[in-house]
Design an enzyme around this catalytic site. Structure first.
Site, PDB file in Angstrom:
ATOM      1  N   ASN A  43      23.171 -12.302  58.207  1.00 34.26           N
ATOM      2  CA  ASN A  43      22.670 -13.561  58.775  1.00 34.26           C
ATOM      3  C   ASN A  43      22.613 -13.481  60.291  1.00 34.26           C
ATOM      4  O   ASN A  43      21.938 -12.575  60.798  1.00 34.26           O
ATOM      5  CB  ASN A  43      23.324 -14.813  58.185  1.00 34.26           C
ATOM      6  CG  ASN A  43      24.818 -14.903  58.221  1.00 34.26           C
ATOM      7  OD1 ASN A  43      25.516 -14.041  57.723  1.00 34.26           O
ATOM      8  ND2 ASN A  43      25.348 -15.953  58.790  1.00 34.26           N
ATOM      9  N   ASP A  44      23.259 -14.352  61.035  1.00 37.49           N
ATOM     10  CA  ASP A  44      22.998 -14.500  62.472  1.00 37.49           C
ATOM     11  C   ASP A  44      23.072 -13.197  63.281  1.00 37.49           C
ATOM     12  O   ASP A  44      24.016 -12.425  63.108  1.00 37.49           O
ATOM     13  CB  ASP A  44      24.028 -15.429  63.116  1.00 37.49           C
ATOM     14  CG  ASP A  44      24.349 -16.647  62.286  1.00 37.49           C
ATOM     15  OD1 ASP A  44      23.678 -16.874  61.278  1.00 37.49           O
ATOM     16  OD2 ASP A  44      25.290 -17.368  62.666  1.00 37.49           O
ATOM     17  N   GLN A  60      25.964 -10.916  61.643  1.00 39.82           N
ATOM     18  CA  GLN A  60      26.823 -11.386  60.564  1.00 39.82           C
ATOM     19  C   GLN A  60      26.473 -10.593  59.311  1.00 39.82           C
ATOM     20  O   GLN A  60      25.296 -10.534  58.909  1.00 39.82           O
ATOM     21  CB  GLN A  60      26.586 -12.883  60.328  1.00 39.82           C
ATOM     22  CG  GLN A  60      27.166 -13.747  61.423  1.00 39.82           C
ATOM     23  CD  GLN A  60      28.681 -13.748  61.368  1.00 39.82           C
ATOM     24  OE1 GLN A  60      29.259 -14.387  60.520  1.00 39.82           O
ATOM     25  NE2 GLN A  60      29.331 -13.041  62.274  1.00 39.82           N
ATOM     26  N   SER A 104      30.167 -15.863  63.930  1.00 42.80           N
ATOM     27  CA  SER A 104      29.234 -15.566  65.020  1.00 42.80           C
ATOM     28  C   SER A 104      29.843 -15.688  66.403  1.00 42.80           C
ATOM     29  O   SER A 104      30.784 -16.448  66.625  1.00 42.80           O
ATOM     30  CB  SER A 104      28.019 -16.480  64.922  1.00 42.80           C
ATOM     31  OG  SER A 104      27.201 -16.022  63.882  1.00 42.80           O
TER      32      SER A 104
END
Ligand code: FRU
Length: 479
Positions: A43-44, A60, A104
């Site tokens: 993800n991020d 992430q 994050s």
């Protein structure tokens, strides 16, 4: 030095990569020029930085499943933002303060030491959540040592308090954190420090009040651009409003002036960064030429994440292309970085395309990894570009509306669309990468980002108009 437990976690993740490498790489939907996880869920983007001649992108990462969970920081490096090399995972959940995830955060250069800030996520057996803002350092940019907690949760906020972004301003360090107040309003909270270890809580610089702008703000980023202070943030809990806020969660920005002494931030209204389906958690850095570069996650939390066809191949999600940010008035324009031209080959050019109530395909204008550029566009009625019989971009010259439509990959057979108003369309710059599309309108005035998964793979790009359309067309193969 890393703890034994962290080393063990990293070793298990490396084994997972080896175990599934051939399955992951056999996926026909695997992208060719975007960053993806080697296995599992990405993800991020985190810790973006140009440091000692190298670009670092952390992300992430859940190595052991294609769902969210105790996140690692995966790591890629590059000399040019285009060709990337995978490095060993930088951080793994292992200590009392981050055992349920190294969430994050960001990176800074502290006198030659690459310094990471991240959120240690901890969940008790009864579900109670704790959050700690933590630090880790590296002298070579490859091996990271955790230094523990530097910021504890201040009064007035719930444990949804995360994603520290750190930067320097006039010899002091600042950190902005995404937060939820005890009244359940999303906030961006500012801290100040002289040494990166001791942080003074200044207060919220922006946020909702009485539930008027979301219940949580994630992944804030503050930077100076064009003489103004920009705050990027991802609010959760906004209701759809016409063509706005159509995704489950939003990513956008405010423009204003930040008073670093008082923490007062006088700013305008919230503007969405992207008008497509998959875009969230953007982060920025300054590149070697002083430009402000943004990379985002090509996904949205809780938005059909379990339906991505790539899950069958043991991976899910990717990052967007790096985009240069430019402030025009109070509007952020996003431009695909110039270095992407390094990927071009097989140029095809049609200097004078003119369509009249017709459907056209052009010789050489097709493919799975393609850059398309339409310049000097003008027309009447609707111009549409259909890609691989699945996703279609159109512009209505009378209604002045741009539309991205695709077949839903979560609900097969169903069409879904995202739209925005645009007073005219002069240029279109499109990057197709197997199962992703990024469309930049008028040099980045608006952008649509999406994944798409056609039933049947083909390489078609079809131009259509029910009125009249003229433009200059360029096409390159990429990679
Ligand atoms: C945003 C986010 C962050 C958090 C991270 C966890 O997508 O929810 O707020 O730090 O993902 O992976």
């Amino acid at each position: 030095m890393k703890s034994l437990n962290e080393k063990k976690q990293i070793q298990l993740a490396e084994e997972e990569i080896k175990k599934y490498a051939s399955i992951v790489e056999s996926d026909p939907n695997r992208l060719r020029y975007h960053l993806m996880p080697p296995v599992g869920l990405m993800n991020d983007p985190n810790g973006l930085i140009y440091w000692k001649g190298t670009y670092h992108v952390f992300y992430q990462w859940m190595p052991f499943a294609t769902t969210h969970g105790a996140k690692f920081w995966g790591h890629y490096t590059s000399r040019n933002l285009i060709h990337w090399e995978r490095q060993a995972p930088a951080l793994a959940p292992s200590e009392w303060f981050d055992r349920n995830g190294c969430y994050s955060g960001s990176a800074v250069d502290n006198d030659g030491v690459l310094t990471l800030f991240y959120t240690g996520n901890v969940k008790d057996d009864d579900g109670t959540r704790h959050t700690y803002q933590c630090m880790a350092i590296s002298s070579d940019g490859l091996h990271f040592e955790k230094k523990g907690v530097v910021v504890h949760l201040p009064d007035g906020y719930t444990a949804h308090f995360r994603d520290p972004k750190v930067w320097k301003h006039e010899n002091k360090w600042y950190m902005v954190i995404g937060a939820q107040s005890e009244q359940l309003d999303g906030k961006a909270v500012l801290f100040r420090s002289d040494d990166l270890m001791h942080w003074e809580h200044i207060g919220a610089i922006a946020g909702g009040e009485d539930g008027n702008f979301g219940y949580m703000w994630e992944c804030p980023d503050v930077f100076r651009l064009g003489g103004k202070d920009v705050l990027i943030v991802c609010p959760q809990g906004l209701q759809p409003e016409g063509m706005h806020y159509q995704n489950v969660y939003q990513a956008g920005y405010f423009v204003g002036q930040l008073n670093y002494e008082t923490g007062q931030y006088a700013h305008g209204t919230f503007t969405e960064l992207d008008r497509g389906f998959e875009f969230y958690a953007p982060q920025t850095m300054v590149d070697e030429y002083g430009r402000r570069i943004m990379i985002a996650w090509m996904g949205v939390p809780d938005q059909d994440e379990d339906k991505h066809p790539t899950i069958a191949y043991r991976w899910v999600h990717a990052l967007t292309l790096p985009r240069e940010l430019v402030l025009v008035g109070d509007k952020l324009y996003q431009r695909p970085i110039e270095q992407l031209q390094l990927l071009r080959s097989d140029e095809v050019h049609y200097p004078n395309v003119s369509l009249h109530k017709e459907t056209m395909q052009f010789d050489g204008v097709e493919g799975k990894t393609v850059e398309l550029l339409l310049k000097h566009i003008e027309g009447q009625g609707v111009l549409s570009i259909d890609i691989q019989n699945d996703v279609s971009f159109s512009y209505d010259f009378e209604k002045r509306v741009a539309t991205l439509q695709r077949e839903s990959f979560a609900r097969r057979g169903e069409k879904e669309k995202r739209q925005c108003v645009l007073s005219n369309l002069r240029t279109l710059h499109i990057f197709i990468d197997t199962s992703s599309i990024e469309i930049f309108l008028n040099e980045g005035e608006e952008v649509f980002t999406a994944r798409f998964f056609p039933h049947e793979k083909n390489e078609h790009i079809v131009f259509k108009t029910n009125g009249r359309a003229a433009f200059r067309l360029y096409k390159w193969k990429l990679c």
